[in-house]
Scaffold this motif. Sequence first.
Motif, PDB file in Angstrom:
ATOM      1  N   THR A  53      27.946  80.934 -26.582  1.00 59.04           N
ATOM      2  CA  THR A  53      27.561  79.580 -26.741  1.00 59.04           C
ATOM      3  C   THR A  53      26.342  79.293 -27.567  1.00 59.04           C
ATOM      4  O   THR A  53      25.148  79.743 -27.190  1.00 59.04           O
ATOM      5  N   LEU A  63      23.301  76.662 -29.169  1.00 55.61           N
ATOM      6  CA  LEU A  63      22.790  75.273 -28.804  1.00 55.61           C
ATOM      7  C   LEU A  63      22.894  74.486 -29.931  1.00 55.61           C
ATOM      8  O   LEU A  63      22.374  74.641 -30.986  1.00 55.61           O
ATOM      9  N   GLY A  64      23.503  73.275 -29.730  1.00 53.86           N
ATOM     10  CA  GLY A  64      23.999  72.281 -30.698  1.00 53.86           C
ATOM     11  C   GLY A  64      25.233  72.692 -31.324  1.00 53.86           C
ATOM     12  O   GLY A  64      26.058  73.372 -30.719  1.00 53.86           O
ATOM     13  N   GLU A  89      27.494  68.261 -28.952  1.00 54.17           N
ATOM     14  CA  GLU A  89      26.157  67.757 -29.528  1.00 54.17           C
ATOM     15  C   GLU A  89      25.176  68.551 -28.738  1.00 54.17           C
ATOM     16  O   GLU A  89      24.188  68.921 -29.477  1.00 54.17           O
ATOM     17  N   VAL A  90      25.248  69.061 -27.588  1.00 54.98           N
ATOM     18  CA  VAL A  90      24.217  69.948 -26.937  1.00 54.98           C
ATOM     19  C   VAL A  90      24.717  71.369 -26.889  1.00 54.98           C
ATOM     20  O   VAL A  90      23.588  72.364 -27.033  1.00 54.98           O
ATOM     21  N   GLN A  91      25.876  71.897 -26.909  1.00 57.19           N
ATOM     22  CA  GLN A  91      26.235  73.184 -27.046  1.00 57.19           C
ATOM     23  C   GLN A  91      27.644  73.286 -27.549  1.00 57.19           C
ATOM     24  O   GLN A  91      28.396  72.374 -27.495  1.00 57.19           O
ATOM     25  N   THR A  92      27.746  74.288 -28.399  1.00 56.81           N
ATOM     26  CA  THR A  92      29.294  74.794 -28.787  1.00 56.81           C
ATOM     27  C   THR A  92      29.662  76.258 -28.551  1.00 56.81           C
ATOM     28  O   THR A  92      29.081  77.129 -28.891  1.00 56.81           O
ATOM     29  N   ARG A 136      20.664  65.179 -39.992  1.00 54.99           N
ATOM     30  CA  ARG A 136      20.295  65.818 -38.794  1.00 54.99           C
ATOM     31  C   ARG A 136      18.840  66.811 -38.945  1.00 54.99           C
ATOM     32  O   ARG A 136      18.570  67.243 -37.930  1.00 54.99           O
TER      33      ARG A 136
END
Length: 411
Positions: A316, A318-319, A352-355, A384
């Motif tokens: 995962t 971040l973003g 938005e916060v994690q992928t 961005r």
Amino acid sequence: MLDLTEELSPAPVAPEWEDPALYWPRLSAATGHLPAPVAVIDREALRHNAMDLLVRAGGLPIRVASKSVRVRAVLDAVLALPGFQGILAFTLAEALWLAKTHDDIVLGYPTVDRAGLERLFADERAARRITLMVDDPAHLDLIDSVASAGSRPELRVAIDVDASLRSPVLGHIGVRRSGLFTPGEVAAFARQVVSRPGFRLVGLQMYDAQIAGQGDNAGPDAPLIRAVQARSRAELRERRAAVVTAVTEVAPLEFINGGGTGSLEFTGSDESLTEASAGSGLLGGHLFDGYRSFRPAPAAAFAFDVVRRPARDIATVLGGGWIASGPPVASRQPLPVWPQGLRTLPREAAGEVQTPLQGPAAVALGVGDRVWFRHTKSGEPAERVDSYHLVSADVVIDELPTYRGEGKAFL
């Protein structure tokens, strides 16, 4: 300073970006000291794309679409290359800002920005440098409601014409832009423009989104898309010539603009046009991976760092949720490209916060490792980040502020 007029080193026999195992680790090595998210532009890939656009346009001058770049240093460097001339801006506020240093700016869309119009009226130099886009008498009325013709400079205007295909079977194929379609409709509106004091008709624009913005080599619908595009090209070539003939009988024109990155070959062969537009092909979003006739280098990319390992085959970052505009479909997601073999999860996608990313490559990723992505489009990532790091070989050679990095957010 970004300079594209000369190559820094001899071009390799095969471009490095065609070998992911060389290209992406090199970008990681160049930017390893920078915190994520990190956005980069590869100088050699950018130059390759700029040269490729010129070749595909067949000698027709290219107006640079600024919304697909949003980095002034890139705009300036591209416009320094012979064959590129002028800017296609997307808001009046942006055009006014760019007009401080550029003298040929066409606003690609109509404006109802009253405050911006007041600024334009107060700046005669900007009024000489900026061409407004109109396609409805209401646009002229709104401008006159801000200031009458006798109390403001004469305004340069161009007419936007619907370049979509109207199919008796499939209906409207293309984007919903101008309501003007037939030569008679456009000529009638042109007569209204020239009859109004305070306006000078100088150009036409016809953007063929159904050709320029639709890949023809991906998915089961590709054969149908190719057939529709062939029909659209034939129809548009004939109608555009008729539109130009009808309007030039009303007023002499300085430019007739058409096309986009995805349709440059067609645009360059259309004798009705005096210029093309392109922008997205400079940075090479993955939208263009689905075209048969060309494939730009991935000149712009961004990276996020792995921050957790929720499962053996999931890493995962971040973003990551830098979604492109358009229909909410999978192709609008950023594409993980390195390490190869990563994919987003169907129920989470790019967040938005994690992928979370799954696949064989995720097994080898550890906390702190870097993952590279490409955006669907080209200009939107600039909203961005404050800057792109300019890379040549395996070194960061400059930092290029985005519009955002210069304190500007136009739309």
